[in-house]
Design a protein around this motif. Sequence first.
Motif, mmCIF file in Angstrom:
data_model
loop_
_atom_site.group_PDB
_atom_site.id
_atom_site.type_symbol
_atom_site.label_atom_id
_atom_site.label_comp_id
_atom_site.label_asym_id
_atom_site.label_seq_id
_atom_site.Cartn_x
_atom_site.Cartn_y
_atom_site.Cartn_z
ATOM 1 N N ALA A 124 0.881 -1.298 0.028
ATOM 2 C CA ALA A 124 0.089 0.030 -0.039
ATOM 3 C C ALA A 124 0.993 1.157 -0.221
ATOM 4 O O ALA A 124 1.930 1.462 0.788
ATOM 5 C CB ALA A 124 -0.883 -0.034 1.183
ATOM 6 N N VAL A 125 0.723 2.315 -0.726
ATOM 7 C CA VAL A 125 1.385 3.378 -1.198
ATOM 8 C C VAL A 125 0.529 4.906 -0.744
ATOM 9 O O VAL A 125 -0.743 4.711 -1.121
ATOM 10 C CB VAL A 125 2.002 3.423 -2.535
ATOM 11 C CG1 VAL A 125 2.556 5.054 -2.672
ATOM 12 C CG2 VAL A 125 2.631 2.447 -2.751
ATOM 13 N N PHE A 126 1.254 5.522 0.066
ATOM 14 C CA PHE A 126 0.425 6.750 0.531
ATOM 15 C C PHE A 126 1.312 7.983 0.160
ATOM 16 O O PHE A 126 2.593 7.989 0.445
ATOM 17 C CB PHE A 126 0.151 6.663 2.154
ATOM 18 C CG PHE A 126 -0.329 5.274 2.671
ATOM 19 C CD1 PHE A 126 -1.922 5.378 2.752
ATOM 20 C CD2 PHE A 126 0.366 4.138 2.742
ATOM 21 C CE1 PHE A 126 -2.329 4.263 3.310
ATOM 22 C CE2 PHE A 126 -0.367 3.111 3.259
ATOM 23 C CZ PHE A 126 -1.746 2.868 3.462
ATOM 24 N N ILE A 127 0.608 9.001 -0.352
ATOM 25 C CA ILE A 127 1.259 9.993 -1.050
ATOM 26 C C ILE A 127 0.228 11.295 -0.490
ATOM 27 O O ILE A 127 -0.856 11.358 -0.951
ATOM 28 C CB ILE A 127 1.272 9.755 -2.832
ATOM 29 C CG1 ILE A 127 2.230 8.663 -3.201
ATOM 30 C CG2 ILE A 127 1.798 10.949 -3.266
ATOM 31 C CD1 ILE A 127 2.020 8.165 -4.480
ATOM 32 N N GLY A 128 1.134 12.098 -0.184
ATOM 33 C CA GLY A 128 0.674 13.638 0.204
ATOM 34 C C GLY A 128 -0.662 13.118 1.052
ATOM 35 O O GLY A 128 -0.383 12.372 2.194
ATOM 36 N N GLY A 129 -1.672 13.895 0.759
ATOM 37 C CA GLY A 129 -2.754 13.489 1.680
ATOM 38 C C GLY A 129 -3.216 14.345 2.895
ATOM 39 O O GLY A 129 -2.378 15.194 3.236
ATOM 40 N N MET A 130 -4.415 14.182 3.280
ATOM 41 C CA MET A 130 -4.894 14.823 4.480
ATOM 42 C C MET A 130 -5.606 13.557 5.413
ATOM 43 O O MET A 130 -4.943 12.648 5.507
ATOM 44 C CB MET A 130 -5.926 15.772 4.087
ATOM 45 C CG MET A 130 -5.722 16.748 3.218
ATOM 46 S SD MET A 130 -6.888 17.735 2.521
ATOM 47 C CE MET A 130 -7.650 16.766 1.308
ATOM 48 N N SER A 154 8.437 11.999 1.265
ATOM 49 C CA SER A 154 9.095 13.398 0.520
ATOM 50 C C SER A 154 7.857 14.241 0.031
ATOM 51 O O SER A 154 8.180 15.301 -0.350
ATOM 52 C CB SER A 154 10.034 12.960 -0.409
ATOM 53 O OG SER A 154 9.481 11.920 -1.339
ATOM 54 N N THR A 155 6.650 13.618 -0.228
ATOM 55 C CA THR A 155 5.531 14.286 -0.512
ATOM 56 C C THR A 155 4.972 15.211 0.258
ATOM 57 O O THR A 155 3.913 15.922 -0.018
ATOM 58 C CB THR A 155 4.452 13.287 -1.257
ATOM 59 O OG1 THR A 155 3.996 12.368 -0.337
ATOM 60 C CG2 THR A 155 4.977 12.545 -2.336
ATOM 61 N N GLY A 156 5.322 15.117 1.752
ATOM 62 C CA GLY A 156 4.733 16.086 2.796
ATOM 63 C C GLY A 156 3.498 15.367 3.151
ATOM 64 O O GLY A 156 2.913 14.362 2.912
ATOM 65 N N ALA A 157 2.789 16.445 3.795
ATOM 66 C CA ALA A 157 1.392 16.177 4.202
ATOM 67 C C ALA A 157 1.253 14.971 5.083
ATOM 68 O O ALA A 157 2.103 14.724 6.234
ATOM 69 C CB ALA A 157 0.422 16.253 3.288
ATOM 70 N N ALA A 158 0.081 14.314 5.017
ATOM 71 C CA ALA A 158 -0.212 13.233 5.796
ATOM 72 C C ALA A 158 0.859 12.214 5.734
ATOM 73 O O ALA A 158 1.344 11.435 6.735
ATOM 74 C CB ALA A 158 -1.612 12.684 5.512
#
Length: 188
Positions: A124-130, A154-158
């Motif tokens: 499972a991949v998680f990118i950026g997000g809230m 490295s995409t930051g956020a969540a």
Amino acid sequence: MKVFLSASVPLPTRDPVFMETADVCAIREAIKSMVLVLLERNGTLVFGGHPAITPLVRLLFHEADVSPRQHVTLYQSRFFVNDFPPENEAFERIVIVDAVANDREQSLFEMRRRMITETDYTCAVFIGGMEGVIEEFKLFRELQPGIRLLPVASTGAASLNLYEGYGIDTPELKSELTYPTLFRNVLV
């Protein structure tokens, strides 16, 4: 290879903690590179429709001149039927999950539960997000405990919050900014 994607671009109208670290260009490039690597490996992508992500995934398949039919399963909650982006029509494998008691949060939970449990994932991949990315991460840990979780810090956020808050021990998720290289190394 079957990859679950949880991603979004933080909105300034939501919790400012996500905007403080979000890198919108990195979010886009990470998603683009993940799709590229999945296509190289003839993999499958499963994700929940999001107004910022669905059009991007559709565009990436269009630019690659590849039909998403064999590579994408898109989940949507019927709760949002009036807000489905027109790009949904490009995806032949769409799972529409019935709304629960006309309740937004319960409907999202049911869609996420089905999306996470109905496929045998590689990772499972998680990118950026809230908030939603955090909720999907936690639910994935609970419902698929043996699957590798990859928050691209490295995409930051969540995703950065998840990486730091859960002690993820994959340093390249935070340091590798050449996203094709990152995904060729971690999507195994």
